[in-house]
Design an enzyme around this catalytic site. Structure first.
Site, PDB file in Angstrom:
ATOM      1  N   ASP A  68      36.974 -78.140  21.951  1.00 30.04           N
ATOM      2  CA  ASP A  68      37.623 -76.871  21.628  1.00 30.04           C
ATOM      3  C   ASP A  68      38.470 -77.104  20.378  1.00 30.04           C
ATOM      4  O   ASP A  68      39.611 -77.558  20.438  1.00 30.04           O
ATOM      5  CB  ASP A  68      38.496 -76.418  22.805  1.00 30.04           C
ATOM      6  CG  ASP A  68      39.198 -75.090  22.553  1.00 30.04           C
ATOM      7  OD1 ASP A  68      39.228 -74.632  21.396  1.00 30.04           O
ATOM      8  OD2 ASP A  68      39.727 -74.524  23.522  1.00 30.04           O
ATOM      9  N   GLU A 160      49.479 -80.735  26.947  1.00 26.80           N
ATOM     10  CA  GLU A 160      48.582 -79.586  26.982  1.00 26.80           C
ATOM     11  C   GLU A 160      48.435 -79.228  28.449  1.00 26.80           C
ATOM     12  O   GLU A 160      47.578 -79.747  29.156  1.00 26.80           O
ATOM     13  CB  GLU A 160      47.242 -79.937  26.322  1.00 26.80           C
ATOM     14  CG  GLU A 160      46.417 -78.700  26.000  1.00 26.80           C
ATOM     15  CD  GLU A 160      45.601 -78.219  27.181  1.00 26.80           C
ATOM     16  OE1 GLU A 160      46.173 -77.511  28.053  1.00 26.80           O
ATOM     17  OE2 GLU A 160      44.413 -78.537  27.242  1.00 26.80           O
ATOM     18  N   GLU A 169      46.955 -73.803  37.992  1.00 29.37           N
ATOM     19  CA  GLU A 169      47.058 -75.264  38.110  1.00 29.37           C
ATOM     20  C   GLU A 169      48.488 -75.751  38.246  1.00 29.37           C
ATOM     21  O   GLU A 169      48.722 -76.856  38.694  1.00 29.37           O
ATOM     22  CB  GLU A 169      46.426 -76.013  36.923  1.00 29.37           C
ATOM     23  CG  GLU A 169      44.941 -75.974  36.911  1.00 29.37           C
ATOM     24  CD  GLU A 169      44.383 -76.925  35.878  1.00 29.37           C
ATOM     25  OE1 GLU A 169      44.970 -77.999  35.657  1.00 29.37           O
ATOM     26  OE2 GLU A 169      43.353 -76.596  35.295  1.00 29.37           O
ATOM     27  N   HIS A 345      38.295 -72.651  24.992  1.00 27.73           N
ATOM     28  CA  HIS A 345      37.684 -72.928  26.288  1.00 27.73           C
ATOM     29  C   HIS A 345      38.404 -72.200  27.421  1.00 27.73           C
ATOM     30  O   HIS A 345      37.860 -72.051  28.511  1.00 27.73           O
ATOM     31  CB  HIS A 345      37.653 -74.437  26.562  1.00 27.73           C
ATOM     32  CG  HIS A 345      38.964 -75.012  26.964  1.00 27.73           C
ATOM     33  ND1 HIS A 345      39.964 -75.318  26.068  1.00 27.73           N
ATOM     34  CD2 HIS A 345      39.456 -75.332  28.185  1.00 27.73           C
ATOM     35  CE1 HIS A 345      40.998 -75.802  26.714  1.00 27.73           C
ATOM     36  NE2 HIS A 345      40.717 -75.830  27.999  1.00 27.73           N
TER      37      HIS A 345
END
Length: 388
Positions: A68, A160, A169, A345
């Site tokens: 990406d 990230e 998440e 992505h």
């Protein structure tokens, strides 16, 4: 975890299938596939955490992220743009993966980088560091941020951490933990701010491909399949690419995150009321979510024009502004997953209705959305959406 059961303008989204990892792979998290580990930490590591970390040992996930270019090159540019804050400093890379961000920091002149990852990909990261002759600068720590030991304060945190819909998440919690454990007063966090947006969308092509297809299949009426087709296509949020042409209104800010001040408790449940005015007539097929992250210094507010709120700033930038980098006293870097920007992505996350709703131009669409960490597994997200 995303899941759905939608009715009369109210949707609860919480999936009941094999769970999907952030990077678009389905992974079975049955207990017999989860190895047991013993950790000495105040925050327990659950079997779901172990399964989550195990999923990141798969090289394909890291390949997708690194390929990406929008994501990876923006991080590289942000690190080099803030080189004066990194050169000669101590850095921790939270969730280092293959170690690419740690290497960017080392090349920016960091004195020492602690690359932390609980996944077994840390083994490969250590080998990558060694083959690039950076072992004297980068130390790979294989373990959770809650458990590993760093015997000094750090000047910079890079990570990230963003998932689908920004907060899926719950990896931001690891950044908060690292900040509270190790960051010096006045230290730098990259990225520093994030904003989650939502907007109603129209997407006739997607609906036709998934649903209307069954009305006539090679001349055969398969309309009895329609309800099942709707359930299969729309029972959970869809991660896909839409364009600015699909968006019916100006976006609404669901949540703005300041990584320097946000707390773990603040992320457990996020609620926002929305009020949209449709810019066109057409079928309303659902709502889309996307996010921006910004790379600012401590004490510098989120990127804006003339002290506008994130939502107003976003709208102004759509009217001819440059959303990647905006001029100010010092140039800042923005990573965007918006429909009108180059795709990433992360794509966009769309909650579709089972049946479209016709709206007129200037029609009001209002309601509320609540994003809640699952009590079963905090890395999963429950979504409650009410609209009228």
């Amino acid at each position: 975890m995303f899941s759905t059961s939608s009715h009369d303008g109210v949707g609860d989204f919480s999936e009941k299938r094999p769970r999907r990892s952030r990077r678009g792979r389905w992974r079975d998290t049955d207990s017999d596939t989860v190895s047991t580990v013993t950790l000495e930490a105040n925050t327990p590591c659950t079997e779901y955490d172990v399964a989550y970390f195990n999923s990141y040992a798969h090289l394909g996930i890291h390949e997708e992220m690194i390929k990406d270019r929008v994501r990876t090159e923006t991080y590289r540019d942000a690190i080099m743009r803030h080189q004066s804050f990194i050169r000669g400093k101590i850095v921790v890379d939270v969730g280092c993966g293959t170690g690419i961000l740690s290497i960017f920091c080392a090349r920016a002149g960091a004195k020492r980088v602690y690359a932390v990852d609980a996944s077994d990909i840390a083994v490969q990261a250590k080998a990558v560091v060694e083959v690039n002759n950076l072992s004297d600068t980068i130390t790979v720590l294989h373990g959770r941020v809650e458990d590993v030991r760093i015997d000094e304060k750090v000047d910079v945190i890079v990570s990230e951490w963003m998932g689908y819909m920004l907060l899926y998440e719950s990896m931001l919690g690891s950044v908060i933990t690292a900040r509270d454990r190790w960051l010096k007063p006045g230290g730098v966090i990259l990225p520093s701010h994030a904003t989650l947006y939502m907007a109603p969308i129209t997407h006739p092509d997607r609906y036709s491909d998934s649903i209307d297809f069954w009305r006539n299949v090679y001349g055969i009426n398969m309309s009895p399949m329609l309800q099942l087709a709707k359930q299969c296509a729309f029972e959970e949020p869809s991660v896909e690419i839409i364009t600015g042409e699909n968006v019916l209104t100006w976006p609404h800010v669901v949540k703005h995150v300041d990584c320097y001040t946000v707390t773990l408790q603040e992320l457990e449940s996020v609620t926002s009321s929305f009020h949209f005015k449709s810019m066109m007539r057409g079928p309303l097929h659902g709502f889309a979510f996307w996010f921006d992250v910004e790379f600012n210094m401590p004490g510098i507010a989120a990127i804006n024009n003339n002290n506008q709120a994130p939502e107003d700033s976003y709208n102004s930038s759509l009217n001819g502004g440059n959303r990647k980098k905006r001029s100010s006293s010092e140039e800042k870097v923005l990573l965007s997953t918006a429909p009108e920007d180059p795709p990433t992505h992360w794509q966009q996350t769309v909650i579709y209705f089972y049946d479209p709703i016709d709206v007129e131009q200037d029609q009001i669409i209002e309601g509320s959305v609540t994003l809640t960490q699952s009590k079963e597994n905090r890395r999963f997200m429950n979504i409650h959406l009410a609209y009228k």
